[in-house]
Design an enzyme around this catalytic site. Structure first.
Site, PDB file in Angstrom:
ATOM      1  N   ILE A  61      45.627   2.777  60.757  1.00  0.00           N
ATOM      2  CA  ILE A  61      46.518   3.622  59.971  1.00  0.00           C
ATOM      3  C   ILE A  61      47.131   4.622  60.951  1.00  0.00           C
ATOM      4  O   ILE A  61      46.426   5.263  61.738  1.00  0.00           O
ATOM      5  CB  ILE A  61      45.771   4.341  58.822  1.00  0.00           C
ATOM      6  CG1 ILE A  61      46.735   5.212  58.000  1.00  0.00           C
ATOM      7  CG2 ILE A  61      44.599   5.162  59.326  1.00  0.00           C
ATOM      8  CD1 ILE A  61      46.078   5.836  56.760  1.00  0.00           C
ATOM      9  N   SER A  62      48.457   4.719  60.964  1.00  0.00           N
ATOM     10  CA  SER A  62      49.142   5.571  61.947  1.00  0.00           C
ATOM     11  C   SER A  62      48.810   7.037  61.714  1.00  0.00           C
ATOM     12  O   SER A  62      48.493   7.465  60.596  1.00  0.00           O
ATOM     13  CB  SER A  62      50.659   5.373  61.840  1.00  0.00           C
ATOM     14  OG  SER A  62      51.020   4.048  62.143  1.00  0.00           O
ATOM     15  N   GLN A  63      48.922   7.829  62.782  1.00  0.00           N
ATOM     16  CA  GLN A  63      48.697   9.263  62.630  1.00  0.00           C
ATOM     17  C   GLN A  63      49.740   9.841  61.672  1.00  0.00           C
ATOM     18  O   GLN A  63      50.865   9.323  61.578  1.00  0.00           O
ATOM     19  CB  GLN A  63      48.752   9.953  63.988  1.00  0.00           C
ATOM     20  CG  GLN A  63      50.139   9.982  64.627  1.00  0.00           C
ATOM     21  CD  GLN A  63      50.110  10.586  66.026  1.00  0.00           C
ATOM     22  OE1 GLN A  63      50.210   9.848  67.004  1.00  0.00           O
ATOM     23  NE2 GLN A  63      49.966  11.895  66.118  1.00  0.00           N
TER      24      GLN A  63
END
Length: 657
Positions: A61-63
């Site tokens: 999950i991207s920042q």
């Protein structure tokens, strides 16, 4: 405010707004979506940290900042339809769902897609639809999209995604190798006008798929996927010049078929006629084909047939193909083929000569006259009855469309009973009539069938349904079937007709959406692999066509093919003239890569470049539509023949006046 809500607010303030994200819709959406619901339970305490987190299947999950950056860069508005590639945990899709009208999301990992779908349902985000698929192909059946957001890095921008953007749409995607990607925004300003902006360095997991990266099975290293044009170029067999005998020999692979159907992407392109002539010559000379059946009216083609088979000319013989569109068959390319066929037949016994036959049903007037003339010779009493029966159609013989309007307004089939009785009587007398001259009886019987089917065709055409199209193509198939039966068990036929008639309708929008069938579909259903369907295409050039029905012929420039079409893929292959064998097992990589619905161009006798997308393009699946595809990158208009007899031309010549 709960502890979780405070952490979420701090994330928005420090990590997102503090780094320059100012869109209030993005900030509000990220305040409302619980990020902890989109990470594994054991990592929930890290949900609001400034960094990516693992979510399974080798994905992350991207920042939060990157999610916000991409969504702000996409400039999402309330009424937008969004496509997300790489749904992962579902977090970015959830944030966008708080801004946009509808989110379509794709992930190639089924387990991630299932989890994301469950989370959306649990949170009540009912405007998100998720599927498992190759995201690099997009979601064409739901296109166009106002925004496409790709949460993985590819080697280049996937062309299917560009084609699925609406005009004004924005595509956000990381491009480049794993250690040095750049975030790119592509905006579609017009059909063929895409503008690109570099938004800065990023780092994402690789975009795996047909238009992204693949993994080497031995080393697990990334390999750039070949583009569709590259795949087509590798599978394409370059064709010799049209005048080279080797051109026709390229099609020996289809010589074992009983029926070979040769298409055309327009009715006014010289290369298509010349290619069909070269292939047909080869099939006749080397493979025993004796029937050339064309998308033309039976009476017109019959005058050609008498000429090429050296049969006596009828005393009242009229020149062939005088009705609109005259250039479709009255052109120099057809003239050259007819001359060759007559010469080829000259040295053969009459039973071995190849004939030229019409499959269509428009020439009502000539067909009525042919039936009556035949009966005058073999059964004058029956001729008198035929005259009376066909008298019902007499007021409409020169303009049968008027009959269609009349029948529609009066609400009944005024002449149906008479013409059907005439057809039935003719066939009941077939044993007696055919003894004298099989060819003459076949001609009369086919003309009687044409009158009966044309009456029905013109009667239903005003309803604007699939019925009139289906009646016409069924008539063409039944005519072909009658020819094969009449000529014997070993008879083999070549069909010349438009791509829309000879490409299997079931693999096109016409069949899938409109319930229309065609002669190609009927041949496959009846003959199986003994029928071979070959389509033609072009990118640009000129074409002979009219602007309106019954209008004058014009030589018009052909627009370059659309970027979302099969034709553009062929053009981008950079092979100017080729054969692509689409039979199962022949070119599996190309066949698989092309098995996705795309636009295909269809130009008939009318061509309107200004409205080309809606007038001349339709969706199709090429490898299911055809067994082979012939490509000419640039083509030219046919040369029409004069509409009066040229000095020195034989009076018996079929195109003479």
């Amino acid at each position: 405010m709960t502890t979780i809500e405070k952490r979420r607010e701090k994330m928005v303030r420090d990590q997102i707004a503090g780094r320059g994200i100012h869109d209030p819709h993005v900030l509000d959406a990220m305040r409302s979506v619980p990020r902890e619901a989109f990470v594994p339970e054991q990592l929930a305490e890290f949900a609001y940290d400034d960094g990516p987190l693992p979510i399974g299947a080798g994905q992350t999950i991207s920042q939060p900042y990157i999610v916000a950056l991409m969504i702000e860069a996409a400039r999402i508005e309330h009424d937008d339809r969004v496509l997300e590639i790489g749904v992962g945990s579902g977090y970015a899709a959830a944030v966008m769902s708080r801004i946009a009208r509808r989110i379509h999301a794709i992930d190639r990992h089924g387990e991630l897609a299932d989890l994301a779908r469950e989370r959306m349902a649990r949170l009540g985000y009912d405007n998100v639809v998720i599927r498992t698929a190759d995201g690099t192909r997009g979601w064409p059946e739901n296109a166009p999209f106002d925004v496409i957001l790709v949460a993985a890095g590819g080697p280049e921008v996937p062309q299917p995604l560009c084609r699925q953007l609406a005009i004004g749409g924005r595509l956000i995607i990381p491009i480049g190798p794993a250690d040095q990607q750049r975030l790119i925004r592509v905006t579609r300003w017009a059909d063929d006008d895409y503008r690109t902006e570099d938004l800065g360095p990023v780092r994402f997991v690789p975009l795996i798929g047909a238009h992204g990266w693949s993994r080497d099975k031995g080393t697990d290293s990334l390999i750039e996927q070949r583009s569709l044009p590259q795949i087509v170029a590798d599978a394409a067999e370059p064709l010799p010049n049209l005048d080279d005998p080797a051109f026709g020999a390229m099609f020996d692979r289809f010589g074992g078929a009983r029926v070979v159907l040769l298409g055309e992407a327009s009715h006014g392109t010289s290369e298509f006629y010349r290619a069909r002539a070269a292939i047909t010559r080869r099939l006749i000379e080397a493979h025993g084909f004796t029937i050339v059946a064309v998308e033309a009216d039976w009476p017109d083609a019959a005058s050609i047939d008498r000429h090429v088979r050296h049969k006596p000319v009828r005393r009242d013989n009229e020149p062939a193909f005088e009705r609109f569109p005259t250039w479709m068959w009255r052109n120099s390319d057809v003239e050259a083929f007819v001359a060759w066929l007559r010469e080829h037949n000259a040295a053969l016994p009459i039973e071995q000569r190849a004939g030229f036959y019409g499959l269509d049903l428009y020439n009502l007037n000539s067909s009525i006259r042919a039936v009556v003339d035949y009966l005058d010779k073999v059964d004058p009493a029956a001729a008198a009855i035929a005259r009376e029966r066909y008298g019902c159609l007499a007021p409409f013989r020169n303009d049968p469309a008027t009959y269609g309007r009349m029948a529609l307004n009066e609400g009944y089939a005024r002449c149906e009973e008479a013409v059907v009785h005439q057809l039935r009587d003719l066939f009941e007398s077939s044993r007696d009539y055919a003894v004298e001259d099989d060819d003459a009886f076949l001609d009369a019987a086919q003309n009687a069938r044409l009158v009966a089917n044309a009456e029905a065709y013109y009667r239903v055409m005003y309803y604007g349904s699939a019925e009139s199209w289906n009646l016409r193509d069924t008539h063409m198939f039944e005519t072909l079937e009658l020819l094969l039966q009449t000529k014997g068990r070993e008879a083999k036929a070549v069909v010349w007709a438009h791509n829309s008639h000879i490409g299997d309708a079931r693999a096109t929008e016409m069949g899938a959406s409109r319930g229309e069938l065609n002669i190609g579909q009927l041949c496959r259903e009846h003959f199986g692999e003994e029928a071979r369907l070959i389509g033609f295409g072009t990118h640009s050039g000129t074409v002979a066509a009219a602007t309106d029905w019954d209008g004058p012929m014009e030589v018009k420039p052909v627009n370059p093919s659309r970027p979302d079409s099969y034709e553009r893929i062929c053009h981008d292959s950079a092979v100017p003239r080729f054969l692509l064998d689409l039979r199962e097992g022949e070119r599996p990589e190309a066949r698989d890569a092309l098995t996705e619905a795309r636009l295909e161009r269809f130009i008939g006798v009318i061509y309107r470049p200004d409205s080309e997308r809606w007038s001349h393009y339709s969706s199709a699946i090429l490898p299911q539509q055809f067994d082979a595809w012939i490509w000419f990158d640039e083509t030219h208009a046919v040369t029409p023949l004069p509409t009066r007899q040229r000095e020195g031309a034989e009076e018996t010549y079929p195109f003479g006046l």
